[in-house]
Design a protein around this motif. Structure first.
Motif, short mmCIF file in Angstrom:
data_model
loop_
_atom_site.label_atom_id
_atom_site.label_comp_id
_atom_site.label_asym_id
_atom_site.label_seq_id
_atom_site.Cartn_x
_atom_site.Cartn_y
_atom_site.Cartn_z
N ALA A 112 0.97 -1.40 0.38
CA ALA A 112 0.46 -0.03 0.20
C ALA A 112 0.69 0.98 0.26
N GLU A 113 1.84 1.63 0.43
CA GLU A 113 2.53 2.44 0.82
C GLU A 113 3.17 2.72 -0.72
N GLN A 114 3.79 1.56 -1.27
CA GLN A 114 4.43 1.17 -2.88
C GLN A 114 2.91 2.15 -3.80
N GLY A 115 1.75 1.62 -3.85
CA GLY A 115 1.13 1.86 -4.72
C GLY A 115 -0.65 0.96 -4.57
N ASP A 116 -1.06 1.11 -5.29
CA ASP A 116 -2.22 0.42 -4.59
C ASP A 116 -2.17 -1.28 -4.63
N ILE A 117 -3.20 -1.76 -4.12
CA ILE A 117 -3.46 -3.16 -3.69
C ILE A 117 -3.83 -3.73 -4.69
N ARG A 118 -3.52 -4.72 -4.28
CA ARG A 118 -5.37 -6.15 -4.76
C ARG A 118 -6.81 -6.10 -3.97
N GLU A 119 -7.45 -5.94 -4.47
CA GLU A 119 -8.71 -5.80 -4.00
C GLU A 119 -8.87 -7.07 -2.61
N GLU A 120 -8.62 -8.17 -3.56
CA GLU A 120 -8.95 -9.63 -3.16
C GLU A 120 -8.01 -9.85 -2.14
N ASP A 121 -6.80 -9.29 -1.87
CA ASP A 121 -5.19 -9.11 -0.33
C ASP A 121 -6.30 -8.21 0.71
N PHE A 122 -7.11 -7.52 0.05
CA PHE A 122 -7.69 -6.13 1.51
C PHE A 122 -8.88 -7.41 1.38
N VAL A 123 -9.62 -7.49 0.77
CA VAL A 123 -10.41 -8.47 1.45
C VAL A 123 -10.43 -10.07 2.09
N ASP A 124 -9.11 -10.23 1.89
CA ASP A 124 -8.91 -11.62 2.99
C ASP A 124 -8.12 -10.58 3.94
N THR A 125 -7.72 -9.82 4.20
CA THR A 125 -7.26 -8.74 5.83
C THR A 125 -8.59 -8.20 5.76
N VAL A 126 -9.71 -8.12 5.82
CA VAL A 126 -11.30 -8.24 6.74
C VAL A 126 -11.45 -9.37 6.85
N ARG A 127 -11.69 -10.01 6.02
CA ARG A 127 -12.27 -11.49 6.04
C ARG A 127 -11.40 -12.61 7.21
N THR A 128 -9.84 -11.66 7.92
CA THR A 128 -9.52 -12.12 9.01
C THR A 128 -9.30 -11.30 9.78
N SER A 129 -9.85 -9.98 9.53
CA SER A 129 -9.87 -8.55 11.09
C SER A 129 -10.77 -9.59 11.33
N LEU A 130 -11.84 -9.28 10.80
CA LEU A 130 -13.60 -9.01 10.94
C LEU A 130 -14.28 -10.58 10.54
N PRO A 131 -13.68 -11.66 11.25
CA PRO A 131 -14.36 -12.76 10.65
C PRO A 131 -15.98 -12.75 10.66
N TYR A 132 -16.48 -12.11 12.32
CA TYR A 132 -18.06 -12.23 12.37
C TYR A 132 -18.40 -12.41 11.33
#
Length: 130
Positions: free
Chosen positions: A13-33
């Motif tokens: 993210a500091e270098q530029g855009d990230i893949r939305e799939e990676d963001f969604v995976d972060t949401v999945r693991t951070s906010l599982p409920y």
């Protein structure tokens, strides 16, 4: 409640855009409920014929309620989950989230669910502190 962002994803993210799939995976693991609830609503919607599916069961704890509020309060999280699951989300109180079919924002059912009248009718004393 913050997302648990990996050092790798943060560096990307500091270098530029990230893949939305990676963001969604972060949401999945951070906010599982929240992720699992929205996934379940999406599955029910896609498997059925109804205009929408919704959750009317309060979360089991304040931690889960916080996850749901965090997911729906963030435009980036909410819209990423909508694209990921192919749904449109609507939120009425501290736990009543609904999944609608894409493009439904212009429809009567969505307008009724998100109306001021529906918001008032879905209030109760137990929601005051949620």
């Amino acid at each position: 409640m913050s997302l648990d962002v990996s050092p790798t994803l943060l560096a990307e993210a500091e270098q530029g855009d990230i893949r939305e799939e990676d963001f969604v995976d972060t949401v999945r693991t951070s906010l599982p409920y929240a992720y699992d609830l929205i996934a379940s609503l999406a599955t029910d919607l896609h498997d059925g014929q109804a205009d929408f599916t919704d959750n009317q069961t309060p979360p089991p704890s304040e931690q889960e309620r916080g996850q749901l509020l965090r997911a729906l309060a963030s435009d980036a999280i909410r819209t990423s989950l909508e694209r990921h699951f192919g749904i449109t989300l609507a939120f009425q109180n501290c736990h009543r989230v609904a999944a609608f079919r894409p493009g439904s924002r212009d429809g009567e059912t969505y307008a009724r669910f998100t109306s001021v009248r529906s918001q008032i009718l879905n209030q109760s004393p137990e929601f005051r502190d949620c």
